[in-house]
Design a protein around this motif. Sequence first.
Motif, PDB file in Angstrom:
ATOM      1  N   ILE A 341       3.617  22.372 -39.753  1.00 33.83           N
ATOM      2  CA  ILE A 341       4.357  23.597 -39.458  1.00 33.83           C
ATOM      3  C   ILE A 341       5.739  23.174 -38.998  1.00 33.83           C
ATOM      4  CG2 ILE A 341       4.554  25.623 -37.972  1.00 33.83           C
ATOM      5  CD1 ILE A 341       1.511  25.594 -37.704  1.00 33.83           C
ATOM      6  N   VAL A 342       6.773  23.677 -39.660  1.00 35.02           N
ATOM      7  CA  VAL A 342       8.153  23.368 -39.288  1.00 35.02           C
ATOM      8  C   VAL A 342       8.798  24.639 -38.744  1.00 35.02           C
ATOM      9  CG1 VAL A 342      10.405  22.572 -40.068  1.00 35.02           C
ATOM     10  CG2 VAL A 342       8.319  21.591 -41.061  1.00 35.02           C
ATOM     11  N   LEU A 347      16.884  29.617 -32.312  1.00 39.35           N
ATOM     12  CA  LEU A 347      16.028  29.744 -31.127  1.00 39.35           C
ATOM     13  C   LEU A 347      15.234  28.480 -30.834  1.00 39.35           C
ATOM     14  CD1 LEU A 347      15.431  31.869 -28.994  1.00 39.35           C
ATOM     15  CD2 LEU A 347      13.425  32.551 -30.342  1.00 39.35           C
ATOM     16  N   VAL A 348      14.993  27.643 -31.859  1.00 38.59           N
ATOM     17  CA  VAL A 348      14.205  26.433 -31.640  1.00 38.59           C
ATOM     18  C   VAL A 348      14.942  25.434 -30.759  1.00 38.59           C
ATOM     19  CG1 VAL A 348      14.970  24.980 -33.580  1.00 38.59           C
ATOM     20  CG2 VAL A 348      12.572  24.924 -32.861  1.00 38.59           C
ATOM     21  N   ALA A 353      10.312  24.659 -24.041  1.00 40.15           N
ATOM     22  CA  ALA A 353      10.106  25.962 -23.409  1.00 40.15           C
ATOM     23  C   ALA A 353       9.599  26.988 -24.412  1.00 40.15           C
ATOM     24  CB  ALA A 353      11.410  26.456 -22.778  1.00 40.15           C
ATOM     25  N   LEU A 354       9.911  26.806 -25.692  1.00 43.18           N
ATOM     26  CA  LEU A 354       9.396  27.673 -26.750  1.00 43.18           C
ATOM     27  C   LEU A 354       8.207  27.045 -27.454  1.00 43.18           C
ATOM     28  CD1 LEU A 354       9.715  30.173 -28.645  1.00 43.18           C
ATOM     29  CD2 LEU A 354      11.139  28.698 -30.097  1.00 43.18           C
ATOM     30  N   LEU A 355       8.319  25.773 -27.787  1.00 45.60           N
ATOM     31  CA  LEU A 355       7.300  25.133 -28.625  1.00 45.60           C
ATOM     32  C   LEU A 355       5.969  24.949 -27.911  1.00 45.60           C
ATOM     33  CD1 LEU A 355       9.485  22.509 -30.520  1.00 45.60           C
ATOM     34  CD2 LEU A 355       8.721  24.763 -31.289  1.00 45.60           C
ATOM     35  N   GLU A 356       5.990  24.718 -26.620  1.00 37.20           N
ATOM     36  CA  GLU A 356       4.716  24.563 -25.905  1.00 37.20           C
ATOM     37  C   GLU A 356       3.894  25.851 -25.916  1.00 37.20           C
ATOM     38  OE1 GLU A 356       5.376  22.877 -22.063  1.00 37.20           O
ATOM     39  OE2 GLU A 356       5.940  20.903 -22.861  1.00 37.20           O
ATOM     40  N   ARG A 377       6.419  20.656 -35.968  1.00 40.76           N
ATOM     41  CA  ARG A 377       7.657  19.879 -35.881  1.00 40.76           C
ATOM     42  C   ARG A 377       8.872  20.794 -35.891  1.00 40.76           C
ATOM     43  NH1 ARG A 377       6.170  15.643 -40.799  1.00 40.76           N
ATOM     44  NH2 ARG A 377       4.216  14.847 -39.907  1.00 40.76           N
ATOM     45  N   ARG A 378       9.953  20.321 -35.304  1.00 42.47           N
ATOM     46  CA  ARG A 378      11.223  21.030 -35.382  1.00 42.47           C
ATOM     47  C   ARG A 378      11.916  20.707 -36.696  1.00 42.47           C
ATOM     48  NH1 ARG A 378      14.678  20.582 -29.848  1.00 42.47           N
ATOM     49  NH2 ARG A 378      16.216  21.377 -31.335  1.00 42.47           N
ATOM     50  N   ALA A 379      12.586  21.692 -37.257  1.00 40.31           N
ATOM     51  CA  ALA A 379      13.370  21.460 -38.466  1.00 40.31           C
ATOM     52  C   ALA A 379      14.471  20.451 -38.186  1.00 40.31           C
ATOM     53  CB  ALA A 379      13.974  22.777 -38.953  1.00 40.31           C
TER      54      ALA A 379
END
Length: 413
Positions: A341-342, A347-348, A353-356, A377-379
């Motif tokens: 998932i990317v 906002l990423v 604080a967002l991904l968790e 993963r982050r883009a």
Amino acid sequence: MLSGMQSHDGPLTRLRQGHEQSVLDLLRKHGPLSRAELGAHSGLSRTTLYDIVAGLVESGAVITSTPQLEARKRGRPVEKLSLNSDAGEAIGIDFARRAVHVAAVNLAHEVIGSASKAHAPDLTWTERADIAERLLASLIDVPSDDRAGDAPEGNRTLQLGALTAIGVGVVGPIADPGSQDAHARSTEGLPGLLRERFGVPVLLDNNTRLAALAEAVWGAASDAADVLYLRLSHGVGGGLVVGGALHRGTYGMSGEFGHTTVDAGGEACDCGGTGCLETVASLDAVLRGYRAAGGQADDIAGFLSAAASGDQAALAVLERIGADIGAVLAAVCNAVGPAVIVIGGELVEAGAALLEPVEQALRAHVMPMAWPRVNVRRATLGEAGSALGGIALVLHESPLLSRYPQPIPQEHA
């Protein structure tokens, strides 16, 4: 106009395209190979392989070479085949809501350069095309290792030669995406305008879906064949790459994850629904939620700065949004089963604080046997992602941009 983008979609043509793509992919992966090595890797018969290679060499996509005399041991020199990085460039343009992004990649899949420019949201297509043309001109004389910039300088000339085309990303749903017949009400006149400007075929698709393809080809998910991509920006959308191919759906509507309901009693959405993910996770919605909680921020950069400094209202907004995002992604995961998932978009930049919260919601909603196999993963491609996706679209839809066999007239069949 390039004849290579003509529509000859018979089974033999598709088979030949598949063989050519396989050979090109092997040369990208392994570098120069002999015909024998290509045969061993591809599994093609000697006759088929030699025919495919001959076509690739004739088109200019592949070049031949022999090792230097001192490098050879004995016997006849073994001819090596490699991608011709000078055969031409594929061009990608992303017409985002408030910016134009462009990129150029050669036939060896090497990124030559990219450039971007923000603009007011009410520009005409002619004005946006003017910006794209100036940005592409800025890529002229770009050194091959200069990957970005608004007005780069150097000594690498952009070759608009026989192996060029333009992949174009636009906002919103597209009819017949990925073809020269692609169109949408919001893009009326754009394909023709670009063909007239650049004199090459134009392939159109949704820009967020193209960003998904780019991340699968060059970015965060380049090691995966099944990828789920979500972009959190002025709008919320995404894309699916399944088995290494971009999935569009019957009506070109695949990837509209932002229009999944997360709050049945929530705000009305532009799509006609209520409480869609976009109504809580788009940039404007995030700012509204933060201000409603007593926060002070003029724009998303101010919100992200507040979150980074530990502002509890900002962190609470991100936690709530992350839970909604994770629930939507979990539903898609349970249906599709991606390996990666990317998550991209402005906002990423909030990071953990967002991904968790996203990962916590995924863990709670994804089937237990699937969770250990899902990698979030982050883009990595940033603003150039959709423009690069346009290029990937060109290279995938027509790997050579060369002349495939003309259909045999019925009277001679």
